[in-house]
Scaffold this motif. Structure first.
Motif: not given
Length: 236
Positions: A195-201, A85-94, A110-117
């Motif tokens: 993946m790091y995301s905004s918690a705005r929602r 998403d456009a409000d995420t910030r990609m961490p090192v190592g992703w 396919c591969l997925s994982g959780p958000f932290l904020y």
């Protein structure tokens, strides 16, 4: 392996710059292409993205995240497609984790994982992570689970399942794509693929309400193959 990164954006001028900065800084040039799909933004999203070298901007005139994802899928030239998403910030190592997973697991589709904020206090991030650890046995039982804002899929798989389901406006779309992909191979949800995301929602809806809506639509997709929530309020 050629990895295409797709970032869908609608009026994300507050976030898109830092998102792209984190992508470039922490991907070490390992993306085959970085595509921003501008979903008819009326702010300066497109202009901000255009200032960053190496970013390809495309337009999608039909409003909705899944129309934008479908557009991204259609124009990518990579073998593996990553969606954030456009409000995420990609961490090192992703990116390295992504590469290792697909190289070491031939059956992985396919591969997925959780958000932290990044704009939540530590105790709320602890609760968020605890939620995903609690949900993990459900993933093990079902064999699929995903978050679209932290999602990677083989392009061949997405082609074979008919692309993104644009009939789903928002809720339940990640469960839908994970379920359909799981019919062709391993659909992995990895707890440390964060993946790091905004918690705005979560802040605007309330953490408990947002979690309830997610769970409701998750199980609705699992059992009825449709979402309970038909529309959503766009929160900026």
């Amino acid at each position: 392996m050629k990895i295409s990164l797709v970032i869908c954006a609608y009026n994300e001028e507050k976030y898109i710059g830092e998102c792209l900065d984190s992508v470039i800084k922490n991907s070490s040039g390992k993306f085959h292409e970085i595509i921003v799909v501008d979903n008819i933004s009326t702010d300066h999203t497109k202009e901000i993205a255009e200032k960053i070298p190496g970013i390809k901007i495309v337009q999608e005139s039909k409003k909705g995240p899944n129309y934008a994802r479908q557009k991204g899928f259609e124009i990518t030239t990579g073998d593996v497609l990553a969606f954030i998403d456009a409000d995420t910030r990609m961490p090192v190592g992703w990116v390295n984790m992504l590469i290792n997973e697909f190289q070491n697991n031939p059956n992985l589709v396919c591969l997925s994982g959780p958000f932290l904020y990044y704009d939540f206090p530590k105790w709320k991030n602890f609760l968020s992570l605890a939620f995903w650890y609690t949900a993990y046995p459900i993933y093990v039982f079902l064999g699929y689970m995903a978050i679209w804002g932290n999602f990677v899929i083989k392009k061949e798989t997405l082609q074979n399942i008919g692309g993104v389901d644009t009939s789903i406006e928002f809720y339940g779309d990640d469960t839908n794509i994970a379920y359909r992909a799981s019919k062709l191979g391993k659909a992995k949800f990895k707890l440390n693929f964060i993946m790091y995301s905004s918690a705005r929602r979560l802040k605007n809806q309330g953490m408990l309400k947002a979690t309830f809506i997610y769970i409701l639509n998750f199980f609705s997709q699992v059992f009825a193959k449709k979402s309970v929530t038909r529309s959503y309020m766009d929160i900026r």
